[in-house]
Design an enzyme around this catalytic site. Structure first.
Site, PDB file in Angstrom:
ATOM      1  N   GLU A 309      31.974  -1.233   3.089  1.00  0.00           N
ATOM      2  CA  GLU A 309      30.809  -1.461   2.227  1.00  0.00           C
ATOM      3  C   GLU A 309      31.208  -1.560   0.753  1.00  0.00           C
ATOM      4  O   GLU A 309      30.585  -0.955  -0.119  1.00  0.00           O
ATOM      5  CB  GLU A 309      29.761  -0.363   2.449  1.00  0.00           C
ATOM      6  CG  GLU A 309      29.243  -0.335   3.881  1.00  0.00           C
ATOM      7  CD  GLU A 309      28.095   0.638   4.120  1.00  0.00           C
ATOM      8  OE1 GLU A 309      28.033   1.653   3.415  1.00  0.00           O
ATOM      9  OE2 GLU A 309      27.282   0.374   5.017  1.00  0.00           O
ATOM     10  N   ASP A 383      25.354   2.821  13.007  1.00  0.00           N
ATOM     11  CA  ASP A 383      25.131   3.628  11.799  1.00  0.00           C
ATOM     12  C   ASP A 383      23.972   4.609  11.954  1.00  0.00           C
ATOM     13  O   ASP A 383      22.917   4.410  11.355  1.00  0.00           O
ATOM     14  CB  ASP A 383      24.855   2.677  10.617  1.00  0.00           C
ATOM     15  CG  ASP A 383      24.816   3.419   9.297  1.00  0.00           C
ATOM     16  OD1 ASP A 383      25.168   4.606   9.272  1.00  0.00           O
ATOM     17  OD2 ASP A 383      24.416   2.801   8.290  1.00  0.00           O
ATOM     18  N   GLU A 411      17.985   9.471   7.449  1.00  0.00           N
ATOM     19  CA  GLU A 411      17.929   8.134   6.857  1.00  0.00           C
ATOM     20  C   GLU A 411      17.171   7.150   7.742  1.00  0.00           C
ATOM     21  O   GLU A 411      16.374   6.344   7.253  1.00  0.00           O
ATOM     22  CB  GLU A 411      19.361   7.628   6.615  1.00  0.00           C
ATOM     23  CG  GLU A 411      19.419   6.209   6.094  1.00  0.00           C
ATOM     24  CD  GLU A 411      20.850   5.718   5.858  1.00  0.00           C
ATOM     25  OE1 GLU A 411      21.799   6.498   6.064  1.00  0.00           O
ATOM     26  OE2 GLU A 411      21.002   4.541   5.462  1.00  0.00           O
TER      27      GLU A 411
HETATM   28  C1  GCU Z   1      24.942   3.968   5.670  1.00  0.00           C
HETATM   29  C2  GCU Z   1      24.108   4.358   4.488  1.00  0.00           C
HETATM   30  C3  GCU Z   1      24.904   4.297   3.214  1.00  0.00           C
HETATM   31  C4  GCU Z   1      26.185   5.099   3.364  1.00  0.00           C
HETATM   32  C5  GCU Z   1      26.955   4.608   4.579  1.00  0.00           C
HETATM   33  C6  GCU Z   1      28.186   5.455   4.873  1.00  0.00           C
HETATM   34  O1  GCU Z   1      25.232   2.611   5.641  1.00  0.00           O
HETATM   35  O2  GCU Z   1      22.989   3.540   4.397  1.00  0.00           O
HETATM   36  O3  GCU Z   1      24.105   4.802   2.180  1.00  0.00           O
HETATM   37  O4  GCU Z   1      26.963   4.996   2.224  1.00  0.00           O
HETATM   38  O5  GCU Z   1      26.140   4.688   5.708  1.00  0.00           O
HETATM   39  O6  GCU Z   1      28.104   6.249   5.781  1.00  0.00           O
HETATM   40  O7  GCU Z   1      29.194   5.309   4.217  1.00  0.00           O
END
Ligand code: GCU
Length: 717
Positions: A309, A383, A411
């Site tokens: 990410e 996730d 979440e």
């Molecule tokens: C999810 C979440 C993110 C977080 C990511 C992670 O995608 O929405 O906010 O950073 O998980 O676990 O790194």
């Protein structure tokens, strides 16, 4: 005059008792209110006539304070500290340092308990009937004291007492996704607990209570900052603050850990690269580790999110995850620290099912990681969705210690306004059989290291705490923190037993409260799956903030962040084909599991649309068509929330008014949002199925367009 003073004292006690009852959930499950059942109280008062803790190191001092507070509260000062051996004495101390305890002959029981396990027995020492809490090390005594208090809080019998307990998993950690500006990523309970600005000089009293709460459930480590880390956490300014928190947590056997940013050598170190094979970079991390350990001698180690990410990582330099992890592991190794390297990696430039990518990346690296590296794997391959099958990496890397990462913060499960007890979700994953070394190779046995004989083992839960008065936003979200800790200690406990403990400690020991509340908690996660994403649907929530339903999300800059990528609804049907005809993600599981998920006859309904794309008219086990079944699940989920409200409303007067009203209001929000999820999803999927709603279900009043146009610019994220 005397009567007047007595009356005054009585009124004072009454008013403080009232104030305590209205503490807004701050005391969590450690309430220690006077035991309300008169017979029980009397029997405890007879059995416990005093207490003694042998030793005065910081951990035993913490245990002492807890035992004193607990007994005074629960029994009303009838069991004072005592330094003489007498009937009814509770004696706690490490076995080796308390010669008095040698007379109880507990050496055998302590043999395999390690430094954190404990023994609680009633026995006789020189003719005196006593209760002994003992362990091999101070931490074990602390955990034993908390457990003993739990026995009283949940009103268990004290005769006979013959208890032995030790943690199956070594590292039991909370992961805080807390930023340095005190916002919390995916936090729904206020701001970060860590008041960075005032640290290290100002120590909030709630830091102690945070540590007590964690110690009471056996959590022994905390990662203080977000996995999307800011490199500043490693600067001297912040390390001093971290050290101050470590000092508060140390007497509770809690180590601190930090999330690091892989590019820190560039961001704060003045280097040009953060290549893990670069000499200067390696030297930088070694020096940084030395600097940290000089300040925090028992520092736990690093948690790393790399090449995921948008985070930097070793792949920026053409290196592997193992190269990155091992560089950090080498730096920490001389000091006994560990690296927890996250397997949550996926890349939309790789044209492969997201669910397969972590396995593809990490499986070939099995055997390449250093001894003090753990690979931290989310419970499922996508996730933290309301339901996912277990992650295929569990069982696939016998030479690598795998941690499981759960998300305690909700979440994808209604934030902090939905009552969803996660004990059942945690258990579902831990008990899942991977078949990696034949039947019985559960995720739990992989995580605790027993299956492949690993010496380090770990489990992490993404924390749901914040500055809200009750710590977690929803009173029942406290139960998820509690359940995580209890299962991290002993994954063989049942979700139901843990729910009952929590109810007894938090709400009431009255069976007419325990039974209905437990039933409601046990069903709550399934209800939520039903009104959000039944039958294996996943990732159909709001864009960015993830609030509410949005199965219509498409055409974004990343395909794998859209909803349509996951549900693949069209006029012919719905679901992600992950069989050999589709992405073949099933092939990442061991043959018996792959076979079960592949065959429609054996694939559980829970995972149906996770693994299969099926026609709207597909005949379900229930006899309904897929379309009808989907509608029924959505409606059943929402209806179950109304049932929860009825259950709760019937408890008025049986639990304190404050908690009652709080949960009542939350359930109203949950009901509204469950109906919102139901209507939005059913209308959306109907636009593909083009079939009528089953006649017996009430039609949504609003249009699909109405739901699609709702917007929540400031929803927490
Ligand atoms: C999810 C979440 C993110 C977080 C990511 C992670 O995608 O929405 O906010 O950073 O998980 O676990 O790194």
């Amino acid at each position: 005059m005397k009567t007047l003073i007595l009356a005054f004292i009585f009124l004072f006690v009454l008013s403080t008792a009232h104030a305590l009852r209205a503490e807004g959930g701050y005391r969590l499950w450690l309430k220690y209110d006077l035991i309300s059942n008169p017979q029980k109280l009397q029997s405890y008062q007879q059995a416990i006539r005093g207490w003694m803790i042998i030793g005065d190191c910081p951990i035993l001092t913490a245990a002492k304070k807890e035992l004193q507070t607990g007994l005074e509260g629960l029994l009303g000062s009838t069991a004072p500290f005592s330094d003489e051996l007498k009937n009814g004495l509770v004696i706690a101390g490490t076995y080796k340092d308390a010669p008095l305890l040698a007379k109880a002959n507990l050496g055998d029981k302590l043999k395999n308990l390690g430094p954190e396990g404990f023994v609680i027995v009633n026995t006789t020492i020189t003719d005196k009937k006593v209760i002994v809490i003992t362990a091999n090390a101070d931490a074990g005594v602390l955990y034993g004291v908390f457990h003993f208090l739990r026995l009283l809080q949940t009103q268990q019998n004290l005769e006979p007492l013959d208890l032995v307990s030790f943690p199956k998993i070594r590292l039991r950690l909370l992961n805080h996704w807390d930023n340095l500006d005190r916002t919390v990523e995916r936090g729904y309970a206020g701001f970060s607990l860590w008041d960075w600005h005032k640290l290290p000089d100002y120590i909030h009293s709630y830091y102690h209570d945070y540590a007590r709460a964690n110690a009471s459930i056996g959590i022994n480590g905390t990662v203080l900052n977000n996995v999307n880390a800011n490199a500043l956490i490693l600067t001297p300014l912040y390390l001093e603050k971290v050290a101050a928190l470590a000092e508060v947590f140390r007497p509770y056997n809690i180590k601190v850990y930090l999330s690091i940013r892989f590019s820190a050598p560039i961001d704060i170190g003045g280097l040009k690269v953060s290549d893990p094979l670069d000499k200067q970079v390696r030297q930088w991390w070694k020096a940084k580790a030395g600097e940290i350990y000089a300040l925090i001698p028992d520092f736990g180690g690093f948690l790393v999110k790399a090449n995921s990410e948008g985070q930097p990582g070793p792949q920026n330099y053409g290196r592997t995850h193992a190269d990155g992890a091992n560089m950090l592991a080498d730096a920490l190794q001389p000091f006994g620290g560990v690296v927890m390297w996250r397997a949550f990696v996926y890349d939309d430039n790789i044209k492969e099912d997201r669910a397969k990518q972590a396995y593809n990346e990490f499986k070939p690296l099995d055997g390449a990681f250093g001894e003090n590296v753990l690979v931290q794997v989310k419970n499922g391959p996508i996730d933290f969705q309301p339901r996912e099958p277990f992650h295929p990496l569990f069982g696939a890397t016998p030479k690598t210690s795998l941690m499981v990462e759960f998300q305690i913060t909700q979440e994808y499960l209604g934030f902090s306004t939905h009552l969803v007890y996660l004990g059942t979700l945690f258990k579902e994953v831990l008990d899942a059989d991977t078949y990696a070394r034949g039947a019985g190779s559960t995720v739990a046995k992989i995580v605790d290291g027993s299956l492949d004989k690993h010496t380090i083992s770990g489990i992490a839960g993404v924390a749901n705490t914040g500055t809200d008065r009750n710590w977690t936003g929803h009173l029942f979200a406290q139960a998820n923190w509690y359940a995580f800790g209890r299962l991290a200690w002993d994954h063989q406990l049942t979700a139901e037993a843990i729910a009952e403990e929590w109810i007894r400690m938090t709400l009431s020991n009255d069976p007419t409260v325990i039974q209905p509340v437990k039933k409601m908690m046990m069903a709550s996660r399934e209800n939520t799956v039903n009104y959000m994403s039944p039958l294996g649907l996943h990732h159909i929530m709001g864009w960015g903030h993830h609030y509410g339903p949005a199965p219509w999300i498409k055409d974004k800059h990343r395909d794998d962040w859209t909803s349509v990528y996951y549900h693949k609804a069209d006029s012919s049907g719905v679901g992600f084909d992950r069989t050999a005809r589709g992405s073949n993600a099933v092939s990442q599981y061991c043959p018996p599991v792959a076979k079960k998920f592949t065959a429609l006859e054996t694939c559980p309904d829970e995972y149906l649309l996770w693994f299969h794309h099926l026609s709207w008219d597909y005949k379900m086990r229930s006899g309904k068509t897929l379309w009808e079944e989907l509608c029924h699940r959505y409606y059943a989920g929402a209806a179950a929330v109304q049932e929860m409200q009825n259950t709760w409303n019937a408890l008025q007067g049986k639990i304190d008014e404050d908690s009652f009203r709080h949960v009542q209001a939350m359930l109203k929000i949950q009901e509204k949002e469950a109906v919102w999820w139901r209507n939005a999803c059913v209308l959306y999927f109907q636009s593909f199925s083009r079939r009528p709603m089953p006649a017996e279900l009430e039609k949504p009043q609003k249009s699909l367009q109405y739901y699609q146009e709702l917007s929540f610019p400031f929803a927490p994220k």
